[in-house]
Each structure stands twice: as structure tokens, then as C-alpha cells.
Design a protein around this motif. Structure first.
Motif, PDB file in Angstrom:
ATOM      1  N   PHE A 140       7.724   7.967   2.252  1.00 54.00           N
ATOM      2  CA  PHE A 140       6.643   8.576   1.506  1.00 54.00           C
ATOM      3  C   PHE A 140       5.300   7.975   1.877  1.00 54.00           C
ATOM      4  O   PHE A 140       5.164   6.761   1.908  1.00 54.00           O
ATOM      5  CB  PHE A 140       6.857   8.358   0.010  1.00 54.00           C
ATOM      6  CG  PHE A 140       7.599   9.475  -0.609  1.00 54.00           C
ATOM      7  CD1 PHE A 140       6.991  10.336  -1.486  1.00 54.00           C
ATOM      8  CD2 PHE A 140       8.911   9.702  -0.256  1.00 54.00           C
ATOM      9  CE1 PHE A 140       7.684  11.391  -2.040  1.00 54.00           C
ATOM     10  CE2 PHE A 140       9.615  10.753  -0.799  1.00 54.00           C
ATOM     11  CZ  PHE A 140       8.995  11.598  -1.694  1.00 54.00           C
ATOM     12  N   PRO A 141       4.324   8.818   2.140  1.00 53.37           N
ATOM     13  CA  PRO A 141       3.038   8.287   2.572  1.00 53.37           C
ATOM     14  C   PRO A 141       2.083   8.005   1.412  1.00 53.37           C
ATOM     15  O   PRO A 141       0.907   7.773   1.630  1.00 53.37           O
ATOM     16  CB  PRO A 141       2.505   9.424   3.452  1.00 53.37           C
ATOM     17  CG  PRO A 141       3.049  10.653   2.813  1.00 53.37           C
ATOM     18  CD  PRO A 141       4.371  10.273   2.205  1.00 53.37           C
ATOM     19  N   PHE A 142       2.562   8.036   0.162  1.00 57.63           N
ATOM     20  CA  PHE A 142       1.652   7.752  -0.949  1.00 57.63           C
ATOM     21  C   PHE A 142       1.111   6.339  -0.843  1.00 57.63           C
ATOM     22  O   PHE A 142       1.841   5.422  -0.503  1.00 57.63           O
ATOM     23  CB  PHE A 142       2.371   7.829  -2.289  1.00 57.63           C
ATOM     24  CG  PHE A 142       2.918   9.166  -2.583  1.00 57.63           C
ATOM     25  CD1 PHE A 142       2.159  10.305  -2.373  1.00 57.63           C
ATOM     26  CD2 PHE A 142       4.199   9.304  -3.079  1.00 57.63           C
ATOM     27  CE1 PHE A 142       2.682  11.549  -2.659  1.00 57.63           C
ATOM     28  CE2 PHE A 142       4.716  10.548  -3.368  1.00 57.63           C
ATOM     29  CZ  PHE A 142       3.957  11.673  -3.155  1.00 57.63           C
ATOM     30  N   GLN A 143      -0.128   6.186  -1.234  1.00 53.31           N
ATOM     31  CA  GLN A 143      -0.613   4.838  -1.461  1.00 53.31           C
ATOM     32  C   GLN A 143      -0.235   4.465  -2.880  1.00 53.31           C
ATOM     33  O   GLN A 143      -0.633   5.114  -3.837  1.00 53.31           O
ATOM     34  CB  GLN A 143      -2.115   4.754  -1.240  1.00 53.31           C
ATOM     35  CG  GLN A 143      -2.447   4.875   0.241  1.00 53.31           C
ATOM     36  CD  GLN A 143      -3.880   4.542   0.537  1.00 53.31           C
ATOM     37  OE1 GLN A 143      -4.558   3.908  -0.276  1.00 53.31           O
ATOM     38  NE2 GLN A 143      -4.358   4.985   1.675  1.00 53.31           N
ATOM     39  N   ALA A 144       0.525   3.414  -3.003  1.00 52.57           N
ATOM     40  CA  ALA A 144       1.061   3.039  -4.305  1.00 52.57           C
ATOM     41  C   ALA A 144      -0.040   2.881  -5.334  1.00 52.57           C
ATOM     42  O   ALA A 144       0.068   3.367  -6.463  1.00 52.57           O
ATOM     43  CB  ALA A 144       1.851   1.736  -4.170  1.00 52.57           C
ATOM     44  N   LEU A 175      -1.097   6.064  -6.988  1.00 54.56           N
ATOM     45  CA  LEU A 175      -0.144   6.583  -7.960  1.00 54.56           C
ATOM     46  C   LEU A 175      -0.295   5.836  -9.288  1.00 54.56           C
ATOM     47  O   LEU A 175      -0.230   6.424 -10.363  1.00 54.56           O
ATOM     48  CB  LEU A 175       1.266   6.404  -7.400  1.00 54.56           C
ATOM     49  CG  LEU A 175       2.271   7.507  -7.658  1.00 54.56           C
ATOM     50  CD1 LEU A 175       1.764   8.861  -7.226  1.00 54.56           C
ATOM     51  CD2 LEU A 175       3.579   7.204  -6.934  1.00 54.56           C
ATOM     52  N   PHE A 176      -0.506   4.518  -9.203  1.00 49.58           N
ATOM     53  CA  PHE A 176      -0.645   3.724 -10.420  1.00 49.58           C
ATOM     54  C   PHE A 176      -2.005   3.949 -11.076  1.00 49.58           C
ATOM     55  O   PHE A 176      -2.092   4.096 -12.288  1.00 49.58           O
ATOM     56  CB  PHE A 176      -0.444   2.239 -10.118  1.00 49.58           C
ATOM     57  CG  PHE A 176       0.994   1.876  -9.998  1.00 49.58           C
ATOM     58  CD1 PHE A 176       1.750   1.624 -11.128  1.00 49.58           C
ATOM     59  CD2 PHE A 176       1.614   1.833  -8.765  1.00 49.58           C
ATOM     60  CE1 PHE A 176       3.092   1.307 -11.028  1.00 49.58           C
ATOM     61  CE2 PHE A 176       2.955   1.519  -8.654  1.00 49.58           C
ATOM     62  CZ  PHE A 176       3.698   1.259  -9.787  1.00 49.58           C
ATOM     63  N   ARG A 209       0.793  -1.213   0.000  1.00 47.47           N
ATOM     64  CA  ARG A 209       0.000   0.000   0.000  1.00 47.47           C
ATOM     65  C   ARG A 209       0.832   1.273   0.000  1.00 47.47           C
ATOM     66  O   ARG A 209       0.561   2.205  -0.726  1.00 47.47           O
ATOM     67  CB  ARG A 209      -0.946   0.016   1.201  1.00 47.47           C
ATOM     68  CG  ARG A 209      -2.177  -0.838   0.993  1.00 47.47           C
ATOM     69  CD  ARG A 209      -3.055  -0.828   2.235  1.00 47.47           C
ATOM     70  NE  ARG A 209      -3.485   0.528   2.561  1.00 47.47           N
ATOM     71  CZ  ARG A 209      -4.521   1.145   1.992  1.00 47.47           C
ATOM     72  NH1 ARG A 209      -5.229   0.544   1.073  1.00 47.47           N
ATOM     73  NH2 ARG A 209      -4.856   2.369   2.347  1.00 47.47           N
ATOM     74  N   GLU A 210       1.819   1.340   0.883  1.00 48.55           N
ATOM     75  CA  GLU A 210       2.542   2.597   1.041  1.00 48.55           C
ATOM     76  C   GLU A 210       3.919   2.514   0.408  1.00 48.55           C
ATOM     77  O   GLU A 210       4.588   1.479   0.457  1.00 48.55           O
ATOM     78  CB  GLU A 210       2.671   2.954   2.525  1.00 48.55           C
ATOM     79  CG  GLU A 210       1.312   3.055   3.225  1.00 48.55           C
ATOM     80  CD  GLU A 210       1.104   4.387   3.930  1.00 48.55           C
ATOM     81  OE1 GLU A 210       2.089   4.977   4.391  1.00 48.55           O
ATOM     82  OE2 GLU A 210      -0.063   4.834   4.024  1.00 48.55           O
ATOM     83  N   PHE A 211       4.349   3.629  -0.147  1.00 48.65           N
ATOM     84  CA  PHE A 211       5.628   3.662  -0.843  1.00 48.65           C
ATOM     85  C   PHE A 211       6.789   3.659   0.130  1.00 48.65           C
ATOM     86  O   PHE A 211       6.809   4.455   1.065  1.00 48.65           O
ATOM     87  CB  PHE A 211       5.719   4.924  -1.686  1.00 48.65           C
ATOM     88  CG  PHE A 211       5.252   4.701  -3.065  1.00 48.65           C
ATOM     89  CD1 PHE A 211       6.141   4.704  -4.123  1.00 48.65           C
ATOM     90  CD2 PHE A 211       3.920   4.433  -3.301  1.00 48.65           C
ATOM     91  CE1 PHE A 211       5.694   4.480  -5.406  1.00 48.65           C
ATOM     92  CE2 PHE A 211       3.470   4.212  -4.581  1.00 48.65           C
ATOM     93  CZ  PHE A 211       4.355   4.232  -5.632  1.00 48.65           C
ATOM     94  N   LYS A 219       0.007  13.019   1.329  1.00 44.43           N
ATOM     95  CA  LYS A 219      -0.997  11.973   1.129  1.00 44.43           C
ATOM     96  C   LYS A 219      -2.094  12.408   0.174  1.00 44.43           C
ATOM     97  O   LYS A 219      -2.680  11.594  -0.540  1.00 44.43           O
ATOM     98  CB  LYS A 219      -1.636  11.593   2.478  1.00 44.43           C
ATOM     99  CG  LYS A 219      -0.832  10.604   3.267  1.00 44.43           C
ATOM    100  CD  LYS A 219      -1.612  10.194   4.517  1.00 44.43           C
ATOM    101  CE  LYS A 219      -0.793   9.227   5.355  1.00 44.43           C
ATOM    102  NZ  LYS A 219      -1.348   9.075   6.701  1.00 44.43           N
TER     103      LYS A 219
END
Lengths: 348, 348, 348, 348
Positions: free
Chosen positions: D276-280, D283-284, B274-276, D253
Motif C-alpha cells: 500500500f502506498p499510503f503515507q501512514a 491516514l492518522f 512513512r509508507e504502509f 496515494k
């Protein structure tokens, strides 16, 4: 080391003399290079024949030659990256590093660039030449000095292919199968072009190119209709990228006629005529882009890697070798395109 | 032609049945294709194993398979470019042609794209499949149906290399030596990359890749320190382009650490976490760019030309073949990465 | 609604008749639009004067006019995004959606595009016109129909500015202060150009432009030396971007002479002459890029937002209004550039 | 001129002393500048508070301040472009001019860049500062020294907008309404963005921004759901470009959640957290691009023109002024974001 050296000096049009002159001095950030091989460029032949080229006029004696490989003979006080004996090649233009073009990475456009073998800056048909160290690059052991000298014209081809934004699967037509055309062919294929057409008017040259460099199609423009042939092989669509490398009015006229809609025309080298022979409506109908190439930036490391990895073959371009004494003969041969010459190299 | 056909139907997770179903109908602008070869994709294996993938859930019976080559069996009334018997491959996603993404040429992002083997649209593990004619491409005689099926994953690699803006002389690191990694390796080289490093944790796979596809360096990430090895071979500079093709948290973490300042990281395929795991400061210190890849646009013609010209080798990826009856075994093999599988193909 | 409508029909050169013709039918995915305002384009005036333009010849009666705003009068069965009464504008070219150019987002180059007011496709000097719904855009309440009609030439300017890759701080020279020149001026400023020079030979027009649109400098090319003036104001460097919007041989000749090294020349609109008057050496010395503009892609939503936000002023371009009966007069006025006309609009 | 000067010296975290130190010497290609105004940057405040920032540690006494305008006090022997008394601003980083990044025009990435107010290179909280002449720019009479000092943060905004490739008609969301966020807002509008959303958690700041800089929408992230608000105003599509200018985990986020499919996320400034708090998957799913910004290249001439032409307003950012004696107070105020500070300026 003695303070003088032998050099081939252009006194005026068609007059070259090999004589003893002062060896270049080395500043703090420079290196001195013992010249091992120098390629003869079309521009050298033009200066030799006419005593001028485009806006440049030879008023003072000038050493020609800017395609140069050699061995480090002396290093300036601040130079750490080279040692005496290192095998190297030279990028022959050193820019001011301070103008807006230099700061944008377009140092080929620097108004104050000092470029070898242009009036005011001596070139490499000599025993020695000097250069700022950061425009000198190590030559891998796998690559000969002769090949090293040809990294300069390969740089022109790399700049052309990058400016043309060639992508995987593109079709490319190259007009002119001289050294630059052949190097463009190889660089285009290395960049992913899958369909490469090349034209010339010299049957021998086309045979040579076909044998050595395997284009998709080689067209003799004196025997066949280039536009018709390319329309046929592209089912009427035209090609993605056209590289004009012949500098003739006939090849210029062909460019928009063989472009795909939205295609790219890149003009390499300065043509001898004044007005553009394009039909305007063709340029508009095809919605083409058009670019001109003026030298190169940041291409030498790429050139070295391409040759080192076997992705570009420079050896097969070299057809003639001359000693420094015979520089005049090398220039004459190149000027007259005699004896099947593709590329002549001077070995001091 | 009979109105029904055999197809391998996914009923729910891990349950595949080969049974007789209605043959697809052909609309005016469509063609019917007799399937000759279908590649097994990792996404097929995920759907098989879990009954879902990312946000998609298999609620109704679904035919998997979207890497497909075959023979034209029927043409719709408006179709002029194909005839029965033509050898073809299929681009498996047909977009709406009307939204802002379609009109910008980014039809991979079309919210209404109909993509084969995603719940709602049946795929190609079957005797027949239909498609709109303009998403079908002729297969050259030089290319087998099996290779034709692999044009789809090659398309992903081409999209990756184009998005990465690989240029002549670039260095590239590919994390993961599965089918996509191997195709990225080949497409990167075809696009002019001179230095290509590939990593994996499977020694057999790395040996195979080294033998068949000749990377500059293959690194076993279980035995060696990938960051250290790449720093060493690049004299501490890092690489121009990093392609993440393994989808593991370890490989994601590596990406900014091996990037050259100003380099490009491209993430291919959806990771399972889920998280990078990037360390933010690394991303900033290196001033990298980062992109994700979602399918492809306008890549099939390029894929066909690259294979036709011998610039990409698809044959060497195919390690296993199954009949339509054995679709389940093909999916199991791919899912479990058994028996040295790189790519399995179903031949209906 | 009655099945016929009034329309201004071009029978042959200089012969326009307003008469009753069949109203367009609406297909499933189309809408019918009650025309409220139509701009008169230079190409309309050319067709009117000569019965032809570039390669197109008027052989059958033709309704001119392709800059069109109106009100939805009827919606096809599949159309969900519009209702009768909606205020809208029309993008006048509908491409095939299937060719390689459409799929790349370059639908302006679609060989099968159907473009209004080109022989074969009727235009908008009529009470009604139909269009596929996805090439119709809602007109914000803040924008009048007259302004709506001018979104089409604004689209040409937007395409020009995007193709020119204008960036924050660029200098721009616009040759020609007609409607396209004025819209390029506004779009260039909206895109961040800080220094904008515009030239024309009509003093009244230059005064008008100076008053209304505030260029950095307006140059009367009949009274002053454009090259000299631009060299002076740029300290000899030339400008980043040159937009040729006059279509005369004199303005074409000027373009490379005022370009900065590495600059961009964009040619907007098809010139009336055959051969390009550039001096080749100038193009090479300046290392310029050159592009031609052919219509536009994906510009209408941008055009609407720019006008809605007040970043482009369309009102000040409209100098004359005519009823449908007076379409001939509107075309004559535009053709002859009389009475200080910048833009004439027909209000059916 | 005396050989010493007053300067505010950072001894260690939170300890600033104003004392007499040696005046900088001027090398041949340098100029000496009498400092007239210095902006206080967030990075100055970080160094002041912590004695460190990112990887840099203050081990020796350091003069902070790198946003600097002043008057030429002395010129080196080779400097021709300036005279004593000229009003100027300074670009605070001077690169090596020789490495691969410098030669590509990416001199912000030069490993050997000397950047003011980073340990090892003194800054401008002093009476005098020296610089190489080609990194000094004339300040137009229309622009005050205070505004001149703010050209440096404006340069960061310009680099951000150029990297984001903002085009006419784009929508932009800016997360964080501090000085960089406000300058990004202005630069985005100057580059043609039509819809600009800005968020912050400080209601006073948002009010100020709304009044002075007119965003399309200002969102208080403590009171409203940023994702929901942006989805609503964009009809669910998201925005073309997201600029992260707050450096908090919450804003990071948010970025992929508000991106349009195919959109661009640009991260400005180094965040204080590690992972990094991105949810992968986001991004995809959105197929976004992501870039980080590290300083700038070639932005100062643009910054000056934008302010000179009134396209960016720097005056309205300056909320507080301090004498050199009060540098500590200026840093404290900036660090604590007290008293509605947007930008504090030190006037030596």
C-alpha cells in the motif's frame, strides 16, 4: 437403536402424557441427539396452561421444550463436523435459508422458520430430537448439559444486549428479575455496563439476585417507587438503556419515565395486553428509541464462549430438576412461580 | 496562594529544567488544579528525546504531561459544579465547541482544539494547571490520584474498543503489550471479548501481563510465529478485531494476516514510518475494515466508572514514581523502556 | 440603525399585536439579521391558538416564528465569517455546548438549549433577530429568502430520514401530506428510497402532492383502506420505513400494520393524545424498531446543499405570503388549514 | 430442447474458442436460463489476458462472463416462483447458506461460495446457464436485457455506497471513471450525495461522463493536480467519502490526501500492486476509516428498483455489442480500452 422413544406429549391445555412415539428420522444433513437436559421456558408453561400462545394454537399433540442439550446419537450422511457421542446444544429454529431475511442475516424473521415446540414442530421433552447439523454446536467439557440447555435463554439475552447497543460505561435498568432478566443483567455486565439496576415485585427473588449476581441496585417495585429511586441514583438523568423483561403493564409504563434523553428501550418477550400504555409525550420528550426482540441470530457461539470463560453464570439459575416423567410438574411449577423457582430443567 | 509555581520545563530536546514560573490564571469558566499525579506518556518521551513529534515542533519552552489528576485549588466565577478541595481528573483537550466536528460530537478532530503538552499549550509537570470546568471530572474516593492520572490512556483504550465495535463474544488480538496494549486488553474484556491474544517482543513484559491481566494467550513475537499461532488457536479463521498498539513495521504487516474475513483492524497511535507495509491483496482478500484512532471523545466518565467498579485495574500498570524534580529521569526511563517500566508517574 | 423595531407579539391565546419593541443587541460572537422571510410552523399556530404547546406555556409576551432567512445587519466583534449584507439563514436553537449531549453531538437534546419562539426566547416575526454566528449559514444566490426560511422544516425531514437509516432501494410510507410529510417524501427520495407511498385525508392536498412531488402512490385514507392498499402494492410484505407525520390516533395505529418484518417506524412531531394506540402484539410480531424525532442536529448545511443542487423543491410548498402586519392572518390560515394552504410565509 | 449448446471457452491465456458443449442440467431448486445479454467485466478481460486473476488460475477450460440477463428456459421441480419465458437476471454467486458468514448475511465472504466465471464454475458466455432459483430475479418490462446484464456491476456500486455509509449532503470523490466509477457516481447521487467529483486520465472518457452523468466536477489527473483541485473546491476541508475505482498506485496515494478529517475511504476492486502506498501519517492525521469491497450482498433487488425508477441510467454505459462468436473481440476491446469503450455486451 430402537425406532421409538418416550416423550412428554401435550394433548391439550393442562394435559400432558408421557408415552412411546416414533423416534425422529435423520436426513442427510441432520443429526440425532440423545436429550440430556431441557430447560422449561415461560412459553412452554403458557402453551401448557392455555393450549395456545400469541397466535399459535395447539391443535395436534405437541412435544414442548426448546432449550436443549444432549449427545450425538446418529449423524446424517453428509455431516462431517460431528461424531456419535459428541456433547452438543441445539439452536431450536431452522430457517429457510432463501428468503430476504435469511440472506440479510435476520433469519429470526424468516417467515418459514421451523422452530421447536411451536405447533407443527415437535420439541425436546423426549428421549431424542433431530436437528440440521449447522444449528448444533459443540458443548465444551467445562460446561454441563444443564448449563448447555440454558444457552437458549442466554441467547435471548445476548440478542437483547446487542440490539440495545450497550457500550462500555452504560447504565442499564432491567425490569423483571426472572430468568431472562437475570441473564440480561449478566450479559449487560459482560458487555461493559457499569451501573445495573434491576426491579421485581418478589422480595425472595430480589434477594437471590442480589446475592448471586450483584446488581448495582435491586428495587422492590411493590415497596418502592421505581421511577423515584432511579431518578435519585442517576441524579435525575435516567438510564441509558431500559430492558423490559417482566411483560406487565406497570413495567411498560415505567420505561420512558426512567430513560435518559436519547436513551434506548428494549422490549423482550411478548406482553399479554393489547395496547401500549406509554404516554406519548414521554416517549417524545425523552427522544428515546424503542425496539422489540424476537428470538436471536448468531448468538449461540457467543453464549458458549461467555459461559466457558466464566463471564456468565448459568448454574445459579437452575433451582429445580425433574425427570421426563415429571414434565407436567416442571411446567406447573414454572407456570405458578412456586417454591422460589427461577429455572426448572427436565433431565430425560 | 502565591502567583508562581514550580514546573519542569522542556527547553529543547533532552533538556528539562525545573524552575519557578507564573501560575496559570483562572478565567470565569475555569478551575485551577493543584497537581497530585501525572502519568508519563510515550508522546512526552518523544518530545523530550527529539524536541518534536509528528508535525509538532518545540520552539518555545514547554511544560509536558497531559495525564493529570489533582485537587481543585480555585474556581472561576461561573463555575458551580466544583469546590476548592475536590478531587478531580482533567481531560486534556478543550475544543472550539463551534466547528462542524465539535457539533457532530467528534471534538477530537476539532482543528482548533487546545491540547495540553502540545507546543503552544503547557501541560501538567508542574504544581498547578488550569482547565475549563466542563473538561474536569470528579474522582471517586475509591480511586487514587495515581490511578486518576491513568484515566487518560484508559480513554485512548476505550475510544479504541468503541471504534472497533467490539461485541459480546468477539476475539481480539492486541499487538504490543505496552500501557495502551494492556489497557486495550482490559477494555476489550470489559466490553465482552471472550478470546484475547496479546503479543510483544519483551518476555518480561509478557510474563507481567500474563500474571496480572490474564489474556487467553500471550505470544512472544521474537520466539514464535504470531500468524501461525493465531491461525492455530482460531482453527484457521483469524480474529474478529486486531488492535495495533506497537507501532512497528512488523506488527503492521501482521494485522491483515490474522484478521478473520470481514474483520476489523484498528491502528492506535502514530507509527514512525512513512509508507504502509500492508499487502494490498490481503486487505482485499480478507475484506477487512481499517480505522485509525486519534485521541478520544466522551470517554472520561466511562473510564472513571470502569475503574470505580473494578472492571479495569490501573494500579497494576504503575511501576515507577518520581517527584517533580525527577521529571527528566521519568522521561528517560520511559524513553528507554528500562527497569521493566510499564508506566511511570510524576508526583509533584 | 434605530434601536427599536416592529414585531408581531403574542400576548395571549389568539391575541397578536404588531408593535414597536427594542431591537436585539448583538454580543461579541453574535450577528444581527434583518428578517426577510419567516415560515409559519404548526407549532406557531398551536401557540397562537392555545397559548401553550406540550409543556410550554406563554406567560410573557412572545414573538413567534423560528423558520427564518434574512440579511446580516450587524456583526459582533469576534465574528469573522460574515459581513453586513450577507444573505443568511438561521438554525433557531443554540445549545449550551458543555453538557454530555452537546459533547456527543446530540445537541438537540441539550437541556439548556435556547430555541427561538419557545417561551423565554423571542422568535422572528419581527424586523430583526440576533443569533450566535456559528448557527447562521450563508444562503446561496440560487436560493430565495422564502426558500431559505423553509430550510428549518427541511431540517426536520433530513433528521427524520437520517434517523430512519433509509438506504438505496428502501420502500417508505409517509402518513400525512402536510409540509413535514412532503419534505420527508422529497428527502426520502433524495436518500435513495425507490418506492414512496403517502397518505392523507385531504383530496386536494393529495392531488397537489401527486402533481408536484410524484410519489409512487398517494392514498386517500378516508376513501381507501391504507393497510390493504399498502399490503397489495408490496405483495403482502409491508414497507421498510414508516414515517408518521400526521399526529393522529388513526395514523399511529396504522404504523405497525404496514411495516415489513424488521422495519422501522419513525414518529415525527408530538401527537395530541396521551396513550399510544399501538397493538403490542403487532409491534412484536413485526419486530419493528421505533424512534421519535426531536428537532435536528447538523442538518442545515445538508439542507442548503440539497436545495442548491435541485434535489429538493421548496418553492412548490409555499402557497401563501403575508406582510408582518398580517402575521395573525398567517397563523389563522395555518391553524385552520384553509384555502389549500401548505406553507405560509411572513415577509417583514 | 437439445442437450448441447454453443459456448465461448477460455482454453488458456488469450485463447477463446466457441464450440458445442453440454447444456447445464437443472436440479430441483434451479432454473435454466436462455442467455440474452452478458456484460464484459474487467475481471473477464484479466482472465483472458493472463489466464489468471489474483489467486485464481485457469487450469481447465472455463466459460467466462458473470453479468447475465436472459429468459427462463426450464424450471426445476421445486421452483414455484418462475415460469418458462420469464425475463430474469442472475446474481452470479451462490453461497453455502450454512457458514457463519452466510448466517450473518455476509454471504459474499462465504468460503464455499460458487461464483460464475471463476475457475471451477462456468459463466455465461454461452447459450444457456443454470442457477439456483433464489439467486434469480425478475426483470421488469421497462428494463432491457442489456441493462439487466449491467445490474451486476451496479450491485458492486451499491455495495460500495452502502459500505461507505453515504448520507444526504455528503461530498464524494471517485477516482477512476470506468464502469464501476460511473456506477458509483450514479449510486452516490441516488443515495443523497450533493457534491460528486470524479477523476480519470482519459479526456474522452471524462467528456463522456460529464455529458451523460453530470458530476459536480470532472478532473483530468494528467493535466491537473487532483489534490489541489479538490482542496480548492472544498475550501481546504477535503471530501467526506473517497471511492478508489481505478486501481492504480497514483490514485491510492491520493486517497488520504483528499479526505476530510474523519472521512471514509473505500477501495473497490483489487489493485495490481502488492504494498500500500499510503503515507501512514496522513491516514492518522485525517483519522480516516478505510474499507475494501468484495462483491456484494442483497443488492440485486435494489439495483432493479433503481433502474426501473430511472434513478440510475445503465443504457448510457453500453458502448459496444458483440455476438457470441465475437466474445474474443469483446474481451480484447475491454482489455485494451480501445475505441472509447465503457461497457461491451455479448448478445448470444
Amino acid at each position: 437403536m430402537k425406532k421409538s422413544m418416550q416423550a412428554a406429549i401435550l394433548k391439550k391445555a393442562k394435559q400432558i402424557e408421557v408415552q412411546e412415539v416414533a423416534r425422529p428420522q435423520v436426513e442427510n444433513e441432520e443429526v440425532l441427539i440423545r436429550v440430556k437436559a431441557v430447560g422449561v421456558c415461560g412459553s412452554d408453561a403458557h402453551f401448557y396452561r392455555d393450549g395456545r400462545l400469541a397466535g399459535w394454537i395447539v391443535k395436534e399433540p405437541l412435544i414442548l421444550g426448546h432449550e436443549c442439550a444432549g449427545e450425538i446419537a446418529e449423524v446424517g450422511r453428509s455431516v462431517e463436523e460431528f461424531q456419535v457421542g459428541d456433547r452438543v446444544i441445539i439452536e431450536p429454529g431452522v430457517p429457510c435459508r432463501r428468503c430476504e431475511w435469511c440472506k440479510r442475516g435476520e433469519y429470526n424473521l424468516c417467515p418459514d422458520i421451523r422452530f421447536m415446540a411451536v405447533p407443527g414442530v415437535d420439541g425436546a421433552f423426549a428421549e431424542y430430537v433431530s436437528s440440521e447439523a449447522d444449528f448444533v454446536y459443540p458443548l465444551p467439557d467445562s460446561v454441563s448439559y444443564e448449563e448447555g440447555a440454558l444457552m437458549e435463554p442466554l441467547s435471548v439475552a445476548i440478542e437483547t444486549i446487542k440490539s440495545a447497543k450497550i457500550e462500555l460505561g452504560d447504565s442499564v435498568a432491567i425490569l423483571g428479575a426472572g430468568p431472562i432478566g437475570i441473564l440480561c443483567l449478566q450479559a449487560a455486565r459482560a458487555a461493559g455496563a457499569t451501573d445495573i439496576y434491576i426491579t421485581d415485585v418478589d422480595e425472595n427473588r430480589l434477594s437471590y439476585v442480589t446475592t448471586k449476581f450483584n446488581p448495582t441496585l435491586a428495587i422492590n417495585a411493590q415497596k418502592k417507587d421505581v421511577v423515584g429511586e432511579i431518578k435519585k441514583i442517576t441524579s435525575g438523568r435516567g438510564v441509558d438503556v431500559i430492558l423490559e423483561a417482566a411483560g406487565t403493564i406497570e413495567t411498560f409504563k415505567v420505561t420512558p419515565k426512567i430513560a435518559k434523553k436519547g436513551g434506548m428501550i428494549v422490549l423482550v418477550g411478548i406482553p399479554p395486553f393489547r395496547e401500549f400504555p406509554f404516554q406519548a409525550s414521554q416517549l417524545f420528550d425523552q427522544a428515546v428509541q424503542l425496539r422489540t426482540i424476537f428470538r436471536y441470530t448468531n448468538t449461540f457461539p457467543t453464549a458458549i464462549r461467555l459461559v466457558d470463560k466464566g463471564m456468565v453464570d448459568l448454574k445459579s439459575l437452575i433451582t429445580h430438576r425433574f425427570s421426563l416423567d415429571k414434565t407436567k410438574e416442571a411446567l406447573e411449577l414454572t407456570m405458578n412461580r412456586e417454591d422460589g423457582v427461577i429455572k426448572a430443567v427436565v433431565i430425560p
